[in-house]
Motif scaffolding. Structure first.
Motif, PDB file in Angstrom:
ATOM      1  N   ARG A 188       0.829  -1.209   0.000  1.00 19.57           N
ATOM      2  CA  ARG A 188       0.000   0.000   0.000  1.00 19.57           C
ATOM      3  C   ARG A 188       0.865   1.262   0.000  1.00 19.57           C
ATOM      4  NH1 ARG A 188      -5.359  -0.582   0.850  1.00 19.57           N
ATOM      5  NH2 ARG A 188      -6.127  -2.636   1.552  1.00 19.57           N
ATOM      6  N   ARG A 189       1.950   1.232   0.767  1.00 17.96           N
ATOM      7  CA  ARG A 189       2.837   2.398   0.800  1.00 17.96           C
ATOM      8  C   ARG A 189       3.521   2.621  -0.539  1.00 17.96           C
ATOM      9  NH1 ARG A 189       7.049   1.918   5.035  1.00 17.96           N
ATOM     10  NH2 ARG A 189       6.365  -0.167   5.633  1.00 17.96           N
ATOM     11  N   LEU A 190       3.924   1.536  -1.183  1.00 14.67           N
ATOM     12  CA  LEU A 190       4.573   1.646  -2.495  1.00 14.67           C
ATOM     13  C   LEU A 190       3.613   2.229  -3.525  1.00 14.67           C
ATOM     14  CD1 LEU A 190       6.928   1.027  -4.444  1.00 14.67           C
ATOM     15  CD2 LEU A 190       5.999  -1.289  -4.681  1.00 14.67           C
ATOM     16  N   LEU A 191       2.397   1.727  -3.568  1.00 11.70           N
ATOM     17  CA  LEU A 191       1.416   2.239  -4.519  1.00 11.70           C
ATOM     18  C   LEU A 191       1.039   3.686  -4.208  1.00 11.70           C
ATOM     19  CD1 LEU A 191      -0.964  -0.855  -4.856  1.00 11.70           C
ATOM     20  CD2 LEU A 191       0.907  -0.174  -6.370  1.00 11.70           C
ATOM     21  N   GLY A 192       1.006   4.017  -2.914  1.00 10.05           N
ATOM     22  CA  GLY A 192       0.655   5.377  -2.518  1.00 10.05           C
ATOM     23  C   GLY A 192       1.649   6.406  -3.010  1.00 10.05           C
ATOM     24  N   ARG A 193       2.905   6.011  -3.155  1.00 10.41           N
ATOM     25  CA  ARG A 193       3.916   6.936  -3.678  1.00 10.41           C
ATOM     26  C   ARG A 193       3.543   7.434  -5.073  1.00 10.41           C
ATOM     27  NH1 ARG A 193       9.734   3.893  -2.789  1.00 10.41           N
ATOM     28  NH2 ARG A 193       9.933   4.187  -0.536  1.00 10.41           N
ATOM     29  N   HIS A 194       2.829   6.606  -5.815  1.00 11.56           N
ATOM     30  CA  HIS A 194       2.569   6.901  -7.222  1.00 11.56           C
ATOM     31  C   HIS A 194       1.096   7.106  -7.529  1.00 11.56           C
ATOM     32  CE1 HIS A 194       6.755   5.860  -8.187  1.00 11.56           C
ATOM     33  NE2 HIS A 194       6.602   4.933  -7.245  1.00 11.56           N
ATOM     34  N   GLY A 195       0.268   7.151  -6.484  1.00 15.49           N
ATOM     35  CA  GLY A 195      -1.151   7.388  -6.680  1.00 15.49           C
ATOM     36  C   GLY A 195      -1.844   6.278  -7.449  1.00 15.49           C
ATOM     37  N   ILE A 196      -1.400   5.057  -7.243  1.00 18.85           N
ATOM     38  CA  ILE A 196      -1.958   3.902  -7.946  1.00 18.85           C
ATOM     39  C   ILE A 196      -2.899   3.152  -7.018  1.00 18.85           C
ATOM     40  CG2 ILE A 196      -1.393   1.695  -9.052  1.00 18.85           C
ATOM     41  CD1 ILE A 196       1.345   2.940  -9.773  1.00 18.85           C
ATOM     42  N   GLY A 197      -4.068   2.802  -7.515  1.00 12.84           N
ATOM     43  CA  GLY A 197      -5.035   2.062  -6.725  1.00 12.84           C
ATOM     44  C   GLY A 197      -4.852   0.566  -6.884  1.00 12.84           C
ATOM     45  N   LEU A 198      -5.289  -0.187  -5.895  1.00 18.25           N
ATOM     46  CA  LEU A 198      -5.158  -1.643  -5.943  1.00 18.25           C
ATOM     47  C   LEU A 198      -5.987  -2.267  -7.061  1.00 18.25           C
ATOM     48  CD1 LEU A 198      -5.046  -2.206  -2.131  1.00 18.25           C
ATOM     49  CD2 LEU A 198      -3.414  -3.209  -3.731  1.00 18.25           C
ATOM     50  N   GLY A 199      -7.005  -1.571  -7.535  1.00 17.66           N
ATOM     51  CA  GLY A 199      -7.795  -2.054  -8.651  1.00 17.66           C
ATOM     52  C   GLY A 199      -7.043  -2.025  -9.968  1.00 17.66           C
ATOM     53  N   GLU A 200      -5.852  -1.412  -9.985  1.00 16.10           N
ATOM     54  CA  GLU A 200      -5.024  -1.343 -11.193  1.00 16.10           C
ATOM     55  C   GLU A 200      -3.865  -2.339 -11.163  1.00 16.10           C
ATOM     56  OE1 GLU A 200      -4.315   2.978 -12.491  1.00 16.10           O
ATOM     57  OE2 GLU A 200      -4.581   3.151 -10.317  1.00 16.10           O
ATOM     58  N   VAL A 201      -3.861  -3.215 -10.150  1.00 16.96           N
ATOM     59  CA  VAL A 201      -2.649  -3.972  -9.857  1.00 16.96           C
ATOM     60  C   VAL A 201      -2.881  -5.480  -9.847  1.00 16.96           C
ATOM     61  CG1 VAL A 201      -0.916  -4.409  -8.058  1.00 16.96           C
ATOM     62  CG2 VAL A 201      -1.646  -2.079  -8.543  1.00 16.96           C
ATOM     63  N   THR A 202      -1.913  -6.212 -10.403  1.00 16.49           N
ATOM     64  CA  THR A 202      -1.777  -7.653 -10.209  1.00 16.49           C
ATOM     65  C   THR A 202      -0.670  -7.873  -9.192  1.00 16.49           C
ATOM     66  OG1 THR A 202      -2.498  -8.271 -12.431  1.00 16.49           O
ATOM     67  CG2 THR A 202      -1.083  -9.835 -11.286  1.00 16.49           C
ATOM     68  N   VAL A 203      -0.871  -8.779  -8.249  1.00 16.94           N
ATOM     69  CA  VAL A 203       0.106  -9.058  -7.202  1.00 16.94           C
ATOM     70  C   VAL A 203       0.630 -10.487  -7.336  1.00 16.94           C
ATOM     71  CG1 VAL A 203       0.491  -9.273  -4.710  1.00 16.94           C
ATOM     72  CG2 VAL A 203      -0.921  -7.399  -5.606  1.00 16.94           C
ATOM     73  N   ILE A 204       1.947 -10.636  -7.263  1.00 22.98           N
ATOM     74  CA  ILE A 204       2.622 -11.936  -7.270  1.00 22.98           C
ATOM     75  C   ILE A 204       3.708 -11.885  -6.212  1.00 22.98           C
ATOM     76  CG2 ILE A 204       4.151 -13.476  -8.577  1.00 22.98           C
ATOM     77  CD1 ILE A 204       2.683 -12.612 -11.124  1.00 22.98           C
ATOM     78  N   GLY A 205       3.832 -12.953  -5.403  1.00 22.89           N
ATOM     79  CA  GLY A 205       4.869 -12.896  -4.383  1.00 22.89           C
ATOM     80  C   GLY A 205       5.147 -14.224  -3.728  1.00 22.89           C
ATOM     81  N   HIS A 206       5.546 -14.143  -2.484  1.00 22.93           N
ATOM     82  CA  HIS A 206       5.892 -15.309  -1.687  1.00 22.93           C
ATOM     83  C   HIS A 206       4.667 -16.203  -1.519  1.00 22.93           C
ATOM     84  CE1 HIS A 206       8.175 -17.683   1.090  1.00 22.93           C
ATOM     85  NE2 HIS A 206       7.416 -17.391   2.129  1.00 22.93           N
ATOM     86  N   GLN A 207       4.876 -17.524  -1.378  1.00 23.25           N
ATOM     87  CA  GLN A 207       3.734 -18.436  -1.273  1.00 23.25           C
ATOM     88  C   GLN A 207       4.047 -19.605  -0.346  1.00 23.25           C
ATOM     89  OE1 GLN A 207       3.244 -19.252  -5.562  1.00 23.25           O
ATOM     90  NE2 GLN A 207       4.336 -21.180  -5.279  1.00 23.25           N
ATOM     91  N   ALA A 208       4.187 -19.297   0.938  1.00 30.05           N
ATOM     92  CA  ALA A 208       4.501 -20.342   1.910  1.00 30.05           C
ATOM     93  C   ALA A 208       3.285 -21.194   2.245  1.00 30.05           C
ATOM     94  CB  ALA A 208       5.054 -19.720   3.185  1.00 30.05           C
ATOM     95  N   SER A 209       2.086 -20.597   2.196  1.00 26.97           N
ATOM     96  CA  SER A 209       0.888 -21.293   2.661  1.00 26.97           C
ATOM     97  C   SER A 209      -0.343 -20.514   2.235  1.00 26.97           C
ATOM     98  CB  SER A 209       0.911 -21.414   4.184  1.00 26.97           C
ATOM     99  OG  SER A 209      -0.328 -21.835   4.695  1.00 26.97           O
ATOM    100  N   ASP A 210      -1.474 -21.208   2.059  1.00 34.60           N
ATOM    101  CA  ASP A 210      -2.697 -20.477   1.739  1.00 34.60           C
ATOM    102  C   ASP A 210      -3.199 -19.661   2.927  1.00 34.60           C
ATOM    103  OD1 ASP A 210      -3.653 -22.544   3.310  1.00 34.60           O
ATOM    104  OD2 ASP A 210      -5.112 -23.279   1.852  1.00 34.60           O
TER     105      ASP A 210
END
Length: 318
Positions: free
Chosen positions: A232-254
């Motif tokens: 959220r802080r990273l997107l806030g730097r650039h005025g980007i909403g979460l509705g504009e974003v795909t997220v991929i990352g760590h996957q230890a567990s559901d």
């Protein structure tokens, strides 16, 4: 630090490689433990067979990324990433990847020893060097053979898979890196470790361990709530909403994946946990390679967490 949106340094090619051996992913814990209920969500995982080396998979992933990017091996001037657990304590197997790919002597090898978030960290560091004008073509390579370095008595062990991923960075209009953000929580030092230990028999080898109190506590607190806050802080730097974003990352567990989805609600969230399990350092790389062609949002966020501990997120303009 805030990045510039017009640098044109992007992820021009991706590659991944997985062992052919498929096994069931099951919680291997024997009786109740501090980890009980934390590790689930994988149906299967890929593991290296006897005689197979993770460095070979890393080389294969790199070749795929080079081919997709249209970049020759002799054009690469830096190789970032990490092979874990490497054949030797030092040098890291990344040097073997350099050798087997036939990279030139001018190509700098930069081992980035920061488990789990290595791929994201390596992309960020390579991008910074390229922005400074030091390099023109960077290769990022990550590979994990952790199925050989867990204790089957612990629930997390049955979720661990092996695999490798790679990315080529160059001037490109594809997947242009915009910015990154990180946070270090060194108060959690020692909560999760890879150290030489005696296993259930007489073998002494590097084995991953989550401390019952500190490690599980870190999982349940900063591990669960830290990444969404960072994104959220990273997107806030650039005025980007979460509705504009795909997220991929760590996957230890559901348990983690569902918590992160609930807190973020991004437009898209991709993972490969069900099929490949927890690929530790290679999770983000392998999932990105698998999902790259179907990402349809203006922006992509890659994130990682690591023992130490730290969190890191990278913003990419698609």
């Amino acid at each position: 630090m805030t990045g510039e949106t017009g640098t044109g340094i992007g992820v021009a090619g991706l590659g991944s490689a997985l062992p052919p051996t498929v096994v069931e992913a099951v919680s291997t814990g024997r009786g109740p433990s501090a980890e009980s209920g934390l590790f689930s969500g994988a149906r299967s995982r890929r593991i290296l067979a006897d005689g197979e080396a993770i460095e070979d998979l890393a080389v294969s992933a790199c070749r795929g990324a080079l081919e997709e990017a249209g970049v020759r091996a002799d054009e690469i001037d830096s190789l970032y990433g990490y092979i874990t657990v490497s054949e030797f304590q030092s040098p890291n197997g990344l040097f073997r990847v350099h050798r087997d790919l036939g990279l030139g002597s001018h190509a700098l090898v930069v081992p980035v020893n920061c488990e789990f978030g290595t791929f994201v960290m390596a992309l960020a560091l390579a991008w910074e060097s390229m922005r400074a004008g030091r390099f023109t073509h960077a290769l990022v390579s990550v590979g994990t053979n952790w199925s050989r370095h867990v204790d089957a008595r612990n629930p997390h062990a049955g979720m661990i898979g092996d695999g490798a991923g790679a990315a080529v960075l160059r001037r490109s209009e594809r997947m242009v890196i915009v910015d990154w953000i990180h946070e270090t929580r060194s108060t959690e030092y020692g909560a999760m470790t890879m150290a030489v230990r005696r296993d259930t028999g007489d073998t002494v080898r590097p084995v991953y361990r989550i401390e019952p109190d500190a490690g599980v506590g870190a999982f349940r607190s900063t591990g669960m709530d830290g990444p969404p806050d960072l994104i959220r802080r990273l997107l806030g730097r650039h005025g980007i909403g979460l509705g504009e974003v795909t997220v991929i990352g760590h996957q230890a567990s559901d348990v983690l994946l569902e918590h992160w989805r609930d807190l973020l609600h991004p437009a898209r969230y991709h993972d490969t946990l069900s099929d490949y399990g927890n690929l530790t350092v290679a999770s983000a790389a392998v999932t990105l390679a698998a999902a790259a062609d179907v990402v349809d949002t203006p922006y992509l966020v890659l994130f990682g967490v690591g023992i130490g501990s730290y969190q890191i997120a990278l913003l990419i303009r698609r």
